[in-house]
Motif scaffolding. Structure first.
Motif, PDB file in Angstrom:
ATOM      1  N   PHE A  17       0.654   4.041  -3.053  1.00  0.00           N
ATOM      2  CA  PHE A  17       0.297   5.448  -2.859  1.00  0.00           C
ATOM      3  C   PHE A  17       1.437   6.359  -3.339  1.00  0.00           C
ATOM      4  O   PHE A  17       1.184   7.434  -3.903  1.00  0.00           O
ATOM      5  CB  PHE A  17      -0.020   5.721  -1.391  1.00  0.00           C
TER       6      PHE A  17
ATOM      7  N   LEU B   9      -5.662  -2.846   4.541  1.00  0.00           N
ATOM      8  CA  LEU B   9      -5.295  -2.191   3.279  1.00  0.00           C
ATOM      9  C   LEU B   9      -4.880  -3.252   2.255  1.00  0.00           C
ATOM     10  O   LEU B   9      -3.707  -3.401   1.912  1.00  0.00           O
ATOM     11  CB  LEU B   9      -4.173  -1.176   3.520  1.00  0.00           C
TER      12      LEU B   9
ATOM     13  N   PRO C 178       0.798  -1.230   0.000  1.00  0.00           N
ATOM     14  CA  PRO C 178       0.000   0.000   0.000  1.00  0.00           C
ATOM     15  C   PRO C 178       0.830   1.280   0.000  1.00  0.00           C
ATOM     16  O   PRO C 178       0.555   2.204  -0.767  1.00  0.00           O
ATOM     17  CB  PRO C 178      -0.825  -0.125   1.291  1.00  0.00           C
TER      18      PRO C 178
ATOM     19  N   ASP D 126      -2.440   5.037   5.729  1.00  0.00           N
ATOM     20  CA  ASP D 126      -1.546   3.882   5.683  1.00  0.00           C
ATOM     21  C   ASP D 126      -0.582   3.888   6.862  1.00  0.00           C
ATOM     22  O   ASP D 126      -0.371   2.860   7.525  1.00  0.00           O
ATOM     23  CB  ASP D 126      -0.769   3.896   4.367  1.00  0.00           C
TER      24      ASP D 126
ATOM     25  N   VAL E  80      -6.880  -0.545  -1.756  1.00  0.00           N
ATOM     26  CA  VAL E  80      -5.982   0.490  -2.283  1.00  0.00           C
ATOM     27  C   VAL E  80      -6.472   0.976  -3.647  1.00  0.00           C
ATOM     28  O   VAL E  80      -6.446   2.174  -3.945  1.00  0.00           O
ATOM     29  CB  VAL E  80      -4.541  -0.039  -2.375  1.00  0.00           C
TER      30      VAL E  80
END
Length: 332
Positions: free
Chosen positions: A82, A156, A78, A141, A161
């Motif tokens: 991101f 997550l 995750p 996160d 996600v």
């Protein structure tokens, strides 16, 4: 009623100034004229050097992040997904601004079509808003990883996600859509000179000869209510994170855990503080020199895309290690 023809061309710019242009009478011009940095036109070539350097670092740094995450299976998580979203956002944001700005600085190519100007405005503000939302996702996160580490992978998951990424995209597109829609409806009968190197929202709307308070209020709504809520969520997340860190039994454990989120915290501050300062000074500080407004706005738009890959590349052990292995392998 026939519209007054728009006849200003780049060749006439040398004999034109902002004060002269205020006497020009036309409605909804087919093109706007971007001045670059007003008052510093003679230094445009020199100003282009840091701009070009920043663009180069942004392109190389963010593509490097994307490449490393793609090639390293251990980074398929995750936090790094991101980070890839942030890299793509930074690439689109800087590409929306810098190519046209460099054309102005190098070739005096100042014309931009009316629709192209509104499109540039939309992309700039849309991806700034997306960046803010990505910082919220990254704070989430870090919160789950530090405050609930045993359930991090269960909470997550990759589908979650992906849904967060879709929500970031949709929120950015929908929230910013009214800005160019409102800007298109105003009559522009004062001047077509934009004292910026790109089409910023307030800089364009201020040229309209109508009551544009709706546009200004909506811009403030996005700043304080949408991005402001992002800041509140991030602040609450980090308060909980710091509480969890200070509850750890040893100093080494506290420092190690804080190191996992220090990069994110620094990037957040570099994004929000110049943004708030730029927006408020443009709206409320009338005595500040125009070129100062423009330079601060460029710092807000261009510094985070440069800093993000550098900070994450240096501070994130996994990325730094994969990058070193890549260069070591190529050098042998």
């Amino acid at each position: 009623m026939q519209e007054t023809p728009f006849c200003l061309r780049v060749g006439h710019l040398l004999s034109y100034s902002i004060s002269d242009s205020n006497t020009t009478a036309f409605k909804n011009p087919s093109t706007f004229i971007l001045l670059g940095i007003p008052g510093l036109e003679a230094a445009h070539i020199w100003i282009s050097i840091p701009f070009c350097t920043m663009y180069t670092i942004t392109i190389l740094g963010n593509f490097t992040i994307l490449f490393i995450v793609k090639m390293e299976p251990s980074l398929h998580g995750p936090m790094y997904y991101f980070l890839c979203m942030l890299a793509v956002t930074d690439l689109v944001l800087t590409t929306s601004i810098l190519p046209k700005s460099l054309n102005i600085f190098w070739f005096s190519s100042r014309e931009i079509g009316f629709s192209a100007c509104l499109t540039q405005m939309y992309f700039i503000h849309c991806f700034l808003e997306m960046e803010s939302c990505i910082f919220v996702a990254m704070a989430l996160d870090r919160y789950v990883a530090i405050c609930n580490p045993l359930r991090h992978s269960a909470i997550l998951t990759n589908p979650v996600v992906a849904k967060i990424g879709l929500a970031v995209l949709l929120r950015g597109c929908l929230v910013i859509l009214p800005i160019p829609v409102l800007a298109r409806q105003w009559p522009y009968c004062r001047t077509n000179i934009i004292p910026q190197p790109y089409c910023a929202h307030i800089a364009v709307v201020n040229l309209a000869c109508a009551d544009t308070r709706v546009s200004s209020y909506y811009g403030l709504f996005v700043l304080f209510c949408v991005m402001g809520l992002d800041v509140i969520f991030i602040a609450v997340s980090y308060i909980q994170i710091l509480r969890a860190i200070f509850s750890l039994p040893t100093k080494d454990a506290r420092l190690k855990t804080f190191g996992t989120c220090s990069s994110h915290l620094f990037v957040i501050l570099a994004f929000y503080i110049p943004g708030l300062f730029s927006s408020l000074t443009y709206r409320f500080s009338q005595n500040v020199p125009r070129h100062f407004h423009v330079l601060i706005a460029n710092v807000y738009h261009l510094t985070p895309p440069v800093l993000n890959p550098v900070i994450y590349g240096v501070r994130t052990k996994q990325i730094r290690g994969r990058l070193l292995r890549l260069f070591t392998h190529e050098g042998t």
